[in-house]
Design an enzyme around this catalytic site. Structure first.
Site, PDB file in Angstrom:
ATOM      1  CB  SER A 141      48.971  23.364 -29.847  1.00 46.05           C
ATOM      2  OG  SER A 141      49.497  24.405 -30.666  1.00 46.05           O
ATOM      3  CE1 TYR A 155      43.848  24.576 -31.244  1.00 43.57           C
ATOM      4  CE2 TYR A 155      46.004  25.639 -31.276  1.00 43.57           C
ATOM      5  CZ  TYR A 155      45.209  24.526 -31.499  1.00 43.57           C
ATOM      6  OH  TYR A 155      45.776  23.364 -31.974  1.00 43.57           O
ATOM      7  CB  ALA A 157      43.320  29.320 -22.985  1.00 37.58           C
TER       8      ALA A 157
END
Length: 257
Positions: A141, A155, A157
């Site tokens: 992402s 998220y 991480a």
């Protein structure tokens, strides 16, 4: 058209995974549509591929459990043939701040977003290595590289871990003819993103993203699927250890200095 290609796409019953499954099937790959809970939706994807003249099957597996993943790979190879393309799409989004952080929810997210990549890669590496060929694509992402949408620190991480594993696995598996790359989507219209937001809240987020994106729009699942197909292609054997941002040109990254 691709020949003798078998793709395993995790989390393929909806959203980006669904689009990836159809995209690879259109290019000639037989596809295993993995799911954890949505059996009916997965069957619809497989049925759609078959109706278009392709080959597909479904397989229930929890990617956070290695035994489950290994059984899925064995099932796929028994029905479709050796897996040549692995797309690690399955993922969870848990949003929180330092004040609202919940360890159990974070651990559950990491189990899917990170451990899932480890388990599936372990499960296919021997077969791919024996044949001297493989394509592995991990979905990370742009959150992993600093997009500033609030609440996504944890998220991000897990997706940063996925990006690091991509490069390290590329180094480890490269001598066996296996490429490992990542696609980092921006904000994409899916059931998961839209399902969490409603009405004015959704329109506010969509406007926020559009205003910070060069292309002036949010992404669609097919945008990501096309990038995955590029990295999965037999002709893309000299591209490895890369992370391709598919975000329309986002301009709201965190920066230092």
């Amino acid at each position: 058209m691709w020949t003798n290609q078998v793709a395993l796409v995790t989390g393929a019953s909806r959203g980006i995974g669904r689009a990836i499954a159809f995209s690879l099937a259109q290019r000639g790959a037989a596809v295993c549509v993995n799911f954890a809970e949505r059996a009916g939706a997965a069957e619809q994807v497989a049925s759609g591929i078959k109706a278009a003249g392709g080959h597909a099957m479904t397989a229930r597996a929890d990617v956070g459990d290695f035994a489950s993943v290994r059984a899925m790979v064995e099932q796929t190879e028994a029905h479709l043939g050796p897996v040549t393309i692995l797309v690690n799409n399955a993922g969870l989004l848990y949003q929180a701040t330092l004040e609202t952080f919940d360890q159990k929810q974070f651990d559950h997210m990491r189990r899917i977003n990170v451990d899932g990549i480890i388990h599936t890669t372990r499960a296919v590496k021997a077969s791919m290595g024996t044949r001297g060929y493989g394509r592995i694509i991990n979905l990370t992402s742009i959150a992993a590289i600093g997009a500033t949408l609030p609440g996504n620190a944890f998220y991000a991480a897990t997706k940063a871990e996925a990006a690091i594993l991509t490069r390290r696995f590329a180094m480890e598996l490269g001598p066996d003819g296996i490429t490992v790359n990542a696609v980092a989507p921006g904000f994409v219209r899916t059931d998961m993103t839209q399902g969490r937001l409603h009405g004015a809240e959704w329109h506010s987020i969509e406007r926020h993203v559009r205003e910070r994106t060069i292309a002036g729009r949010i992404g669609e699942p097919e945008d990501v699927a096309n990038a995955v197909a590029f990295l999965a292609a037999p002709e893309t054997g000299w591209v490895t250890a890369q992370m391709l941002a598919v975000d329309g040109g986002r301009m709201d990254y965190l920066a230092c200095g």
